[in-house]
Scaffold this motif. Structure first.
Motif, PDB file in Angstrom:
ATOM      1  N   HIS A   8       0.731  -0.887   0.079  1.00 42.75           N
ATOM      2  CA  HIS A   8       0.088  -0.045   0.027  1.00 42.75           C
ATOM      3  C   HIS A   8       0.729   1.475   0.040  1.00 42.75           C
ATOM      4  O   HIS A   8       0.403   2.388   0.056  1.00 42.75           O
ATOM      5  CB  HIS A   8      -1.007  -0.064   1.066  1.00 42.75           C
ATOM      6  N   LEU A   9       2.193   1.055   0.186  1.00 44.34           N
ATOM      7  CA  LEU A   9       2.993   2.240   0.208  1.00 44.34           C
ATOM      8  C   LEU A   9       3.158   2.735  -1.334  1.00 44.34           C
ATOM      9  O   LEU A   9       3.282   2.107  -2.220  1.00 44.34           O
ATOM     10  CB  LEU A   9       4.409   2.036   0.876  1.00 44.34           C
ATOM     11  N   ASN A  10       3.044   4.267  -1.425  1.00 40.77           N
ATOM     12  CA  ASN A  10       3.566   4.713  -2.724  1.00 40.77           C
ATOM     13  C   ASN A  10       5.194   4.729  -2.666  1.00 40.77           C
ATOM     14  O   ASN A  10       5.805   4.605  -1.971  1.00 40.77           O
ATOM     15  CB  ASN A  10       2.850   5.947  -2.941  1.00 40.77           C
ATOM     16  N   HIS A  11       5.639   5.440  -4.011  1.00 43.98           N
ATOM     17  CA  HIS A  11       6.940   5.470  -4.396  1.00 43.98           C
ATOM     18  C   HIS A  11       7.745   6.436  -3.299  1.00 43.98           C
ATOM     19  O   HIS A  11       8.591   6.184  -2.996  1.00 43.98           O
ATOM     20  CB  HIS A  11       7.074   6.002  -5.685  1.00 43.98           C
ATOM     21  N   SER A  12       6.934   7.540  -3.030  1.00 39.87           N
ATOM     22  CA  SER A  12       7.626   8.658  -2.070  1.00 39.87           C
ATOM     23  C   SER A  12       8.024   7.830  -0.629  1.00 39.87           C
ATOM     24  O   SER A  12       8.958   8.008  -0.247  1.00 39.87           O
ATOM     25  CB  SER A  12       6.624   9.600  -1.904  1.00 39.87           C
ATOM     26  N   ASP A  13       6.786   7.209  -0.399  1.00 45.78           N
ATOM     27  CA  ASP A  13       7.052   6.324   1.072  1.00 45.78           C
ATOM     28  C   ASP A  13       8.073   5.266   1.167  1.00 45.78           C
ATOM     29  O   ASP A  13       9.020   5.265   2.099  1.00 45.78           O
ATOM     30  CB  ASP A  13       5.704   5.492   1.327  1.00 45.78           C
ATOM     31  N   LEU A  14       8.166   4.621   0.025  1.00 50.17           N
ATOM     32  CA  LEU A  14       9.421   3.723  -0.153  1.00 50.17           C
ATOM     33  C   LEU A  14      10.745   4.359  -0.121  1.00 50.17           C
ATOM     34  O   LEU A  14      11.464   3.990   0.550  1.00 50.17           O
ATOM     35  CB  LEU A  14       8.994   2.632  -1.698  1.00 50.17           C
ATOM     36  N   TRP A  15      10.700   5.185  -1.094  1.00 48.37           N
ATOM     37  CA  TRP A  15      12.121   5.997  -1.137  1.00 48.37           C
ATOM     38  C   TRP A  15      12.497   6.635   0.309  1.00 48.37           C
ATOM     39  O   TRP A  15      13.474   6.474   0.771  1.00 48.37           O
ATOM     40  CB  TRP A  15      11.843   7.218  -2.003  1.00 48.37           C
ATOM     41  N   GLU A  16      11.464   7.072   0.992  1.00 42.38           N
ATOM     42  CA  GLU A  16      11.646   7.714   2.440  1.00 42.38           C
ATOM     43  C   GLU A  16      12.301   6.699   3.447  1.00 42.38           C
ATOM     44  O   GLU A  16      13.159   6.700   3.849  1.00 42.38           O
ATOM     45  CB  GLU A  16      10.375   8.355   2.872  1.00 42.38           C
ATOM     46  N   LYS A  17      11.472   5.261   3.302  1.00 44.66           N
ATOM     47  CA  LYS A  17      11.692   4.306   4.108  1.00 44.66           C
ATOM     48  C   LYS A  17      13.245   3.849   4.018  1.00 44.66           C
ATOM     49  O   LYS A  17      13.981   3.569   4.845  1.00 44.66           O
ATOM     50  CB  LYS A  17      10.745   3.163   3.928  1.00 44.66           C
ATOM     51  N   TRP A  18      13.525   3.802   2.609  1.00 44.60           N
ATOM     52  CA  TRP A  18      14.810   3.130   2.278  1.00 44.60           C
ATOM     53  C   TRP A  18      16.075   4.067   2.370  1.00 44.60           C
ATOM     54  O   TRP A  18      17.083   3.963   2.938  1.00 44.60           O
ATOM     55  CB  TRP A  18      14.853   2.935   0.840  1.00 44.60           C
ATOM     56  N   LYS A  19      15.724   5.574   2.224  1.00 45.38           N
ATOM     57  CA  LYS A  19      16.841   6.588   2.085  1.00 45.38           C
ATOM     58  C   LYS A  19      17.101   7.084   3.617  1.00 45.38           C
ATOM     59  O   LYS A  19      18.381   7.275   4.028  1.00 45.38           O
ATOM     60  CB  LYS A  19      16.779   7.642   1.302  1.00 45.38           C
ATOM     61  N   GLU A  20      16.138   7.184   4.287  1.00 46.24           N
ATOM     62  CA  GLU A  20      16.218   7.706   5.532  1.00 46.24           C
ATOM     63  C   GLU A  20      16.234   6.774   6.808  1.00 46.24           C
ATOM     64  O   GLU A  20      16.946   7.147   7.750  1.00 46.24           O
ATOM     65  CB  GLU A  20      14.828   8.540   5.934  1.00 46.24           C
ATOM     66  N   HIS A  21      15.873   5.582   6.628  1.00 50.59           N
ATOM     67  CA  HIS A  21      15.822   4.498   7.467  1.00 50.59           C
ATOM     68  C   HIS A  21      16.409   3.344   7.088  1.00 50.59           C
ATOM     69  O   HIS A  21      16.557   2.705   8.163  1.00 50.59           O
ATOM     70  CB  HIS A  21      14.233   4.231   7.774  1.00 50.59           C
ATOM     71  N   GLY A  22      16.876   3.238   5.968  1.00 56.29           N
ATOM     72  CA  GLY A  22      17.747   2.148   5.464  1.00 56.29           C
ATOM     73  C   GLY A  22      16.997   0.833   5.480  1.00 56.29           C
ATOM     74  O   GLY A  22      17.578  -0.432   5.513  1.00 56.29           O
ATOM     75  N   ASP A  23      15.419   0.908   5.214  1.00 53.97           N
ATOM     76  CA  ASP A  23      14.724  -0.266   4.989  1.00 53.97           C
ATOM     77  C   ASP A  23      14.737  -0.969   3.946  1.00 53.97           C
ATOM     78  O   ASP A  23      14.855  -0.596   2.769  1.00 53.97           O
ATOM     79  CB  ASP A  23      13.016   0.229   5.181  1.00 53.97           C
TER      80      ASP A  23
END
Length: 262
Positions: A8-23
């Motif tokens: 359910h996450l959009n691209h912006s959410d995914l980018w934030e989780k990956w770049k900001e939190h290393g998810d």
């Protein structure tokens, strides 16, 4: 993060989780979302390659390029990731091909013969030379010359992507693109190389310039260019080979002049 929630996450959410939190789960999902870029680029490059080059190898190198793009891309700048990733993927595939030395020595020698012939004849006649004149100079039939062009077509794929000098990362194609300011000596050399490239493009026939433009600027595949120009794919491949070999000759000659000045 489970799969159901992640979907359910959009691209912006995914980018934030990956770049900001290393998810790492977000990173995995981004790879999956953009995997089509690898399939698209590897498919286009495969068209002009020999049958002995496995498409799986192209895709494997392409995935490495995609991962590299994900790690280096600054999503907060609002740029188009697809465009950035396409260049990274293409570069990774071409790097893999160069390292694999997939072009037979005999093909390299034929390409060098044709390149030298174009350079010699065009310097003598100060104009574009015909296939018949090339055939006569190389002491082969016109049909054999066409076959030679077909054989060396596998080399021309990487030609504009190759470094100008082996120890540098600057490519012939990059001379067509604006760069940040560099030191005066570099700018002088770059100016003369750009001038040589312009002169080389002007020497090409209309059809050869059209092929180069559609392939490198419009990003069409060889088969798509064949359809646009109402020619066979093999004929487009020959035109591309001739154009690249002539451009290489022009740029290599200018490079030698600059190195002698240095």
């Amino acid at each position: 993060m489970n799969e159901r929630k992640a979907s359910h996450l959009n691209h912006s959410d995914l980018w934030e989780k990956w770049k900001e939190h290393g998810d790492l789960e977000a990173k995995k999902m981004l790879i999956e979302k953009y995997l089509h870029i690898v399939n698209y680029v590897s498919g286009r490059l495969a068209v002009g390659l020999p049958k002995n080059v496995p498409k799986d190898d192209l895709e494997s190198n392409g995935v490495m390029g995609l991962i590299d793009a994900l790690e280096k891309f600054d999503y907060e700048r609002g740029l188009q990731f697809e465009t950035y990733a396409s260049w990274r993927v293409r570069g990774a595939i071409l790097d893999g091909l160069r390292q694999g030395d997939w072009v037979p020595r005999s093909v390299r020698e034929k390409a060098k013969r044709i390149e030298d012939a174009y350079q010699q004849l065009e310097q003598t006649y100060l104009r574009s030379v015909s296939d018949e004149e090339m055939s006569q100079y190389l002491d082969v039939s016109t049909k054999d010359f066409q076959h030679m062009l077909q054989e060396v077509a596998v080399m021309s794929l990487c030609s504009l992507e190759d470094p100008i000098r082996e120890e540098e990362s600057e490519t012939r194609l990059s001379l067509m693109i604006d760069e940040k300011a560099k030191n005066p000596d570099y700018k002088v050399n770059e100016f003369y190389l750009k001038e040589a490239l312009v002169q080389g493009l002007e020497k090409l026939t209309v059809k050869e310039r059209t092929v180069v433009s559609l392939l490198y600027y419009e990003d069409l595949s060889l088969s798509e260019i064949a359809e646009v120009m109402s020619l066979s794919p093999s004929r487009i491949s020959q035109l591309h080979s001739k154009a690249i070999l002539r451009l290489r000759g022009t740029l290599d000659k200018q490079k030698d002049l600059l190195m002698r000045k240095d």
